[in-house]
Every structure is written in C-alpha cells, then in structure tokens.
Write a protein that holds these residues in place. Structure first.
Motif, PDB file in Angstrom:
ATOM      1  N   LEU A  64       1.095  -1.400  -0.409  1.00  0.00           N
ATOM      2  CA  LEU A  64       0.439  -0.141   0.036  1.00  0.00           C
ATOM      3  C   LEU A  64       0.619   1.614   0.034  1.00  0.00           C
ATOM      4  O   LEU A  64       0.555   2.246  -0.624  1.00  0.00           O
ATOM      5  N   GLU A  65       2.209   1.410   0.519  1.00  0.00           N
ATOM      6  CA  GLU A  65       2.594   2.681   0.559  1.00  0.00           C
ATOM      7  C   GLU A  65       3.899   2.636  -0.507  1.00  0.00           C
ATOM      8  O   GLU A  65       3.454   3.935  -1.014  1.00  0.00           O
ATOM      9  N   GLN A  66       3.924   1.817  -1.496  1.00  0.00           N
ATOM     10  CA  GLN A  66       4.611   2.043  -2.256  1.00  0.00           C
ATOM     11  C   GLN A  66       3.023   2.242  -3.436  1.00  0.00           C
ATOM     12  O   GLN A  66       3.222   3.043  -4.258  1.00  0.00           O
ATOM     13  N   VAL A  67       1.945   1.775  -3.723  1.00  0.00           N
ATOM     14  CA  VAL A  67       0.891   2.161  -4.004  1.00  0.00           C
ATOM     15  C   VAL A  67      -0.094   4.185  -4.225  1.00  0.00           C
ATOM     16  O   VAL A  67       0.369   4.470  -4.856  1.00  0.00           O
ATOM     17  N   ARG A  68       1.192   3.910  -2.926  1.00  0.00           N
ATOM     18  CA  ARG A  68       0.799   5.949  -2.717  1.00  0.00           C
ATOM     19  C   ARG A  68       1.389   6.514  -3.294  1.00  0.00           C
ATOM     20  O   ARG A  68       1.384   7.553  -3.462  1.00  0.00           O
ATOM     21  N   ALA A  69       2.951   6.134  -2.911  1.00  0.00           N
ATOM     22  CA  ALA A  69       4.037   6.697  -3.796  1.00  0.00           C
ATOM     23  C   ALA A  69       3.512   6.784  -5.341  1.00  0.00           C
ATOM     24  O   ALA A  69       4.111   7.123  -6.158  1.00  0.00           O
ATOM     25  N   LEU A  70       3.183   5.577  -5.560  1.00  0.00           N
ATOM     26  CA  LEU A  70       3.092   5.452  -7.708  1.00  0.00           C
ATOM     27  C   LEU A  70       1.590   6.527  -7.717  1.00  0.00           C
ATOM     28  O   LEU A  70       1.828   7.109  -9.433  1.00  0.00           O
ATOM     29  N   LEU A  71       0.949   6.677  -7.133  1.00  0.00           N
ATOM     30  CA  LEU A  71      -0.235   7.616  -7.464  1.00  0.00           C
ATOM     31  C   LEU A  71       0.488   9.240  -7.230  1.00  0.00           C
ATOM     32  O   LEU A  71      -0.521   9.528  -7.799  1.00  0.00           O
ATOM     33  N   CYS A  81       9.833  10.358 -14.830  1.00  0.00           N
ATOM     34  CA  CYS A  81       9.631   9.254 -14.359  1.00  0.00           C
ATOM     35  C   CYS A  81      10.476   8.306 -13.448  1.00  0.00           C
ATOM     36  O   CYS A  81      10.096   7.263 -13.332  1.00  0.00           O
ATOM     37  N   GLU A  82      11.834   8.741 -13.192  1.00  0.00           N
ATOM     38  CA  GLU A  82      13.018   7.786 -12.750  1.00  0.00           C
ATOM     39  C   GLU A  82      11.923   7.556 -11.117  1.00  0.00           C
ATOM     40  O   GLU A  82      12.373   6.247 -11.203  1.00  0.00           O
ATOM     41  N   ALA A  83      11.618   7.962 -10.353  1.00  0.00           N
ATOM     42  CA  ALA A  83      11.174   7.237  -9.298  1.00  0.00           C
ATOM     43  C   ALA A  83      10.113   5.875  -9.248  1.00  0.00           C
ATOM     44  O   ALA A  83       9.789   5.677  -8.489  1.00  0.00           O
ATOM     45  N   VAL A  84       9.308   6.407 -10.602  1.00  0.00           N
ATOM     46  CA  VAL A  84       8.509   5.225 -10.670  1.00  0.00           C
ATOM     47  C   VAL A  84       9.565   3.941 -10.935  1.00  0.00           C
ATOM     48  O   VAL A  84       8.957   3.199 -10.478  1.00  0.00           O
ATOM     49  N   ASP A  85       9.967   4.285 -12.190  1.00  0.00           N
ATOM     50  CA  ASP A  85      10.981   3.634 -12.548  1.00  0.00           C
ATOM     51  C   ASP A  85      11.522   2.346 -10.951  1.00  0.00           C
ATOM     52  O   ASP A  85      11.332   1.372 -11.109  1.00  0.00           O
ATOM     53  N   GLU A  86      12.076   3.688 -10.594  1.00  0.00           N
ATOM     54  CA  GLU A  86      13.010   2.122  -9.414  1.00  0.00           C
ATOM     55  C   GLU A  86      12.283   2.314  -7.812  1.00  0.00           C
ATOM     56  O   GLU A  86      12.330   1.047  -7.689  1.00  0.00           O
ATOM     57  N   ILE A  87      10.298   2.251  -8.166  1.00  0.00           N
ATOM     58  CA  ILE A  87       9.742   1.962  -7.325  1.00  0.00           C
ATOM     59  C   ILE A  87       9.238   0.026  -7.819  1.00  0.00           C
ATOM     60  O   ILE A  87       9.927  -0.556  -7.130  1.00  0.00           O
ATOM     61  N   ALA A  88       9.135   0.274  -9.154  1.00  0.00           N
ATOM     62  CA  ALA A  88       9.351  -0.850  -9.581  1.00  0.00           C
ATOM     63  C   ALA A  88      10.018  -1.712  -9.736  1.00  0.00           C
ATOM     64  O   ALA A  88      10.132  -3.249  -9.620  1.00  0.00           O
ATOM     65  N   ARG A  89      11.681  -1.152  -9.880  1.00  0.00           N
ATOM     66  CA  ARG A  89      12.498  -2.279  -9.938  1.00  0.00           C
ATOM     67  C   ARG A  89      13.386  -2.473  -8.502  1.00  0.00           C
ATOM     68  O   ARG A  89      13.421  -3.885  -8.436  1.00  0.00           O
ATOM     69  N   VAL A  90      12.358  -2.255  -7.681  1.00  0.00           N
ATOM     70  CA  VAL A  90      12.957  -1.950  -5.822  1.00  0.00           C
ATOM     71  C   VAL A  90      11.574  -3.597  -5.530  1.00  0.00           C
ATOM     72  O   VAL A  90      11.845  -4.375  -5.262  1.00  0.00           O
TER      73      VAL A  90
ATOM     74  N   LEU B 109       6.131  -7.811 -14.404  1.00  0.00           N
ATOM     75  CA  LEU B 109       7.265  -6.193 -13.232  1.00  0.00           C
ATOM     76  C   LEU B 109       8.401  -6.000 -14.824  1.00  0.00           C
ATOM     77  O   LEU B 109       8.762  -5.264 -14.849  1.00  0.00           O
ATOM     78  N   ARG B 110       9.013  -7.314 -15.398  1.00  0.00           N
ATOM     79  CA  ARG B 110      10.538  -7.127 -16.251  1.00  0.00           C
ATOM     80  C   ARG B 110       9.850  -6.198 -17.333  1.00  0.00           C
ATOM     81  O   ARG B 110      10.485  -5.048 -17.867  1.00  0.00           O
ATOM     82  N   ASP B 111       8.294  -6.713 -17.504  1.00  0.00           N
ATOM     83  CA  ASP B 111       7.830  -5.919 -19.140  1.00  0.00           C
ATOM     84  C   ASP B 111       7.988  -4.242 -18.593  1.00  0.00           C
ATOM     85  O   ASP B 111       8.538  -3.732 -19.580  1.00  0.00           O
ATOM     86  N   MET B 112       7.196  -3.627 -17.247  1.00  0.00           N
ATOM     87  CA  MET B 112       6.722  -2.774 -17.042  1.00  0.00           C
ATOM     88  C   MET B 112       7.885  -2.536 -16.414  1.00  0.00           C
ATOM     89  O   MET B 112       8.636  -1.083 -18.068  1.00  0.00           O
ATOM     90  N   VAL B 113       9.527  -2.528 -16.633  1.00  0.00           N
ATOM     91  CA  VAL B 113      10.550  -2.151 -16.630  1.00  0.00           C
ATOM     92  C   VAL B 113      11.122  -1.901 -17.858  1.00  0.00           C
ATOM     93  O   VAL B 113      12.211  -0.859 -17.823  1.00  0.00           O
ATOM     94  N   ARG B 114      11.376  -2.277 -18.378  1.00  0.00           N
ATOM     95  CA  ARG B 114      11.931  -2.589 -19.548  1.00  0.00           C
ATOM     96  C   ARG B 114      11.172  -2.211 -20.222  1.00  0.00           C
ATOM     97  O   ARG B 114      12.342  -1.272 -20.617  1.00  0.00           O
ATOM     98  N   GLN B 115      10.273  -1.524 -20.030  1.00  0.00           N
ATOM     99  CA  GLN B 115       9.598  -0.238 -21.192  1.00  0.00           C
ATOM    100  C   GLN B 115       9.796   1.368 -21.156  1.00  0.00           C
ATOM    101  O   GLN B 115       9.137   1.911 -21.097  1.00  0.00           O
ATOM    102  N   CYS B 124       4.889   7.673 -19.301  1.00  0.00           N
ATOM    103  CA  CYS B 124       5.247   6.749 -18.584  1.00  0.00           C
ATOM    104  C   CYS B 124       4.995   5.010 -19.177  1.00  0.00           C
ATOM    105  O   CYS B 124       3.436   4.912 -18.527  1.00  0.00           O
ATOM    106  N   ARG B 125       5.369   4.508 -19.035  1.00  0.00           N
ATOM    107  CA  ARG B 125       4.923   3.624 -19.652  1.00  0.00           C
ATOM    108  C   ARG B 125       4.531   2.396 -18.454  1.00  0.00           C
ATOM    109  O   ARG B 125       3.307   1.632 -18.255  1.00  0.00           O
ATOM    110  N   ILE B 126       4.795   2.221 -17.236  1.00  0.00           N
ATOM    111  CA  ILE B 126       4.795   1.882 -16.029  1.00  0.00           C
ATOM    112  C   ILE B 126       3.233   2.464 -15.337  1.00  0.00           C
ATOM    113  O   ILE B 126       2.611   1.961 -15.354  1.00  0.00           O
ATOM    114  N   ILE B 127       3.365   3.273 -15.419  1.00  0.00           N
ATOM    115  CA  ILE B 127       2.150   4.414 -14.762  1.00  0.00           C
ATOM    116  C   ILE B 127       1.314   3.811 -15.652  1.00  0.00           C
ATOM    117  O   ILE B 127       0.224   3.336 -15.504  1.00  0.00           O
TER     118      ILE B 127
END
Lengths: 141, 141
Positions: A64-71, A81-90, B109-115, B124-127
């Motif tokens: 939920l915390e990650q979702v909050r950040a993504l929102l 969108c680096e921060a978005v990417d970072e959350i997804a990577r983590v 998640l890999r697809d998302m991050v790759r894109q 942003c493709r992730i969003i």
DNA sequence: TATGGACCCTGTAGCAACTACAGGGTCAAG
DNA sequence: CTTGACCCTGTAGTTGCTACAGGGTCCATA
C-alpha cells in the motif's frame, strides 16, 4: 449510463470488497467521495480510475505504501519518471528474492516428501527432518 | 553444563526472540516451563528440542497451525505418518502455487521496467500499465 | 553494602492489509 | 407498509510476531 456509482457497484466494477473500499478511504488512499442525501457514498469516474489503478498495483504485489507513492507520482505528469521506475525495480528485486527463497524451500519440502516411507511416525523422515539433531552421547551415566 | 536455560539463553540457542518464545507459550505451542524462585522461566532440554522443531518448521514456511498439527503427530509415534505426509504435501503445493504466481508477476514487472522510457511521467509506460484502459469516446457531447 | 546494568516479568498496543461483525439507516418493489 | 437488498459507523478479529511501559531479579564490582 449513470456515471455515479454506489459503493457496491464500484466494488463490483473493480472486484473489490465494500469493506476494502471503505478501508482505502479511511487510510487516505482513495479520496472520500461526495454523499447522497441519504448519506451514501457517490463515486464518479475519477474514483473508478483511481481504484482500478490501486487494485492493479496490489495485484502486482505492490505494498500500500508503494501504491501511495505510485499514485502521487502518477499525478505529477511533468516530472521525470525515474522515481516510478525505481519503485518498480525495487519491487521486482523483492519478488525475485522471494521466488529464490521459495524455490529453496520447495526443494527441501520435496526431499522430505520423497523420503517419506509411509510407515509409523517413529520412523517418519519428515518428522526427523524437522527434529533437532540427535546428540551423540556425552558420557555414560 | 547446566541443562536449564533462561529464556534469553533459549532464545540464543534457537535464534528466537524472547518475545516470540513467550508468544508461543501464550498460544499454547510451547509448554509453559517451571519457574525459578525469582519467577524466571526455567527451560529444560525437552523445551529446547520442541522449540527447535517449531523454528525449523517455521523456517520451512509451515503456518503455526500446521506446526501445531505436526507437533501433535510427532508425539504419536505409533500412528502411521500419512497425516504428516499430507501436511507436508499440502504445504508443498502451496509453495509451488506461490512460486508460479510470483513468476507470472515477475514477468509483468520485467516488461514494465523494460518499457520504461525514462521520460516524463505523462509518457511513463509503468504508470500506463497500471492505469485502467483508456475509453474510446462514446459520443461527442 | 550499595549500585549499576543485564536480564527477567506482565500486560498491552502496534504492524500489514484487510475481513467480519453488530446495530442501525435508506430505498425501491410489490 | 413491509420486505429485502443495500448502505452507514465503529470496533474487533485475522497471522505471526514485535515493541514498548513499568516494573522485579540477579550478580559483579566499587
């Protein structure tokens, strides 16, 4: 084509339990909607989109915390969108670690189950595998 | 060579937090030990073995209810070990299902991050992947 | 003998992320 | 006008611990 949804309709539309929707509101994840004259929550399309986003993220295992950040990030359309990417990577890294842990565990369980001789509990390899190592006698009493 | 352990010693011996040991006692998983004159818990070798079994089972991902069942079964040495096998198999199946779920998730998640094009959030493709599908306009207003 | 610090005690509250009531109010159909 | 489906708030339960608060005990050292 009513664009206003009662909480039950929103729940059906997003495959979310009514209690969960109220919970998301309580923790500030989903904005409180307007109310009808009878004090029912009246959701609009923005709520529907928002909740869909939340559910999709949760299905992908984001906390939920990650979702909050993504929102929050999703709302700042101008920012990079680096921060978005970072959350997804983590999160991806977490998932990969969990898979590795579970795979190791699976092997141990498979070994245990394979070795089970289906005899009495006293000879059970599963119980044995779970039990602490038997001590080699220290000294005769 | 004292065979009696204080709770902290037992914790160190089994890599278990003191609070967790007390918790296991409270829920009836680990028998309450005798007390010293100063009201300290005094654990013996049986407690050590029992807690080791619990910890090992927990490490393998068995739920506390499963551990409870395994402990009961482990004590009935004459009975056939089918029930033990069953618990282990059920758990193995759960683990395998979890791995499959996580693997699917990892791919998404890999697809998302790759894109991710590392541009602005608006592109942003992730969003985008998390957002509900954009509706094709119904009718001009 | 006093005192400090490490250890122990009970009891309660918190964590994630919901879920499940209890005890009521609202609304539309028949 | 009643029935039943829905909605409301508030609180407590779930799993498996973890973290205090506010004390008591024990032992070594000054």
């Amino acid at each position: 084509m009513s664009d206003i949804l009662a909480i039950g309709e929103l729940g059906r539309a997003t495959d979310t339990k009514v209690e969960t929707i109220r919970y998301y509101e309580r923790i500030g994840l989903l904005a409180a909607p307007l109310r009808t004259s009878g004090n029912y929550r009246a959701y609009d399309r923005a709520h529907l989109n928002r909740l869909s986003f939340i559910r999709r993220s949760r299905d992908l295992g984001f906390s939920l915390e990650q979702v909050r950040a993504l929102l929050d990030l999703a709302d700042q359309k101008d920012r990079p969108c680096e921060a978005v990417d970072e959350i997804a990577r983590v999160h991806l890294a977490e998932v990969e670690r969990k898979i590795a842990d579970l795979a190791a565990l699976r092997e141990e369980l498979r070994d245990m189950v394979r070795q089970c001789g289906h005899g009495a509990v006293r000879d059970c390899r599963i119980i044995e595998a779970l039990s602490p190592p038997v001590e080699t006698a220290t000294s005769p009493d």
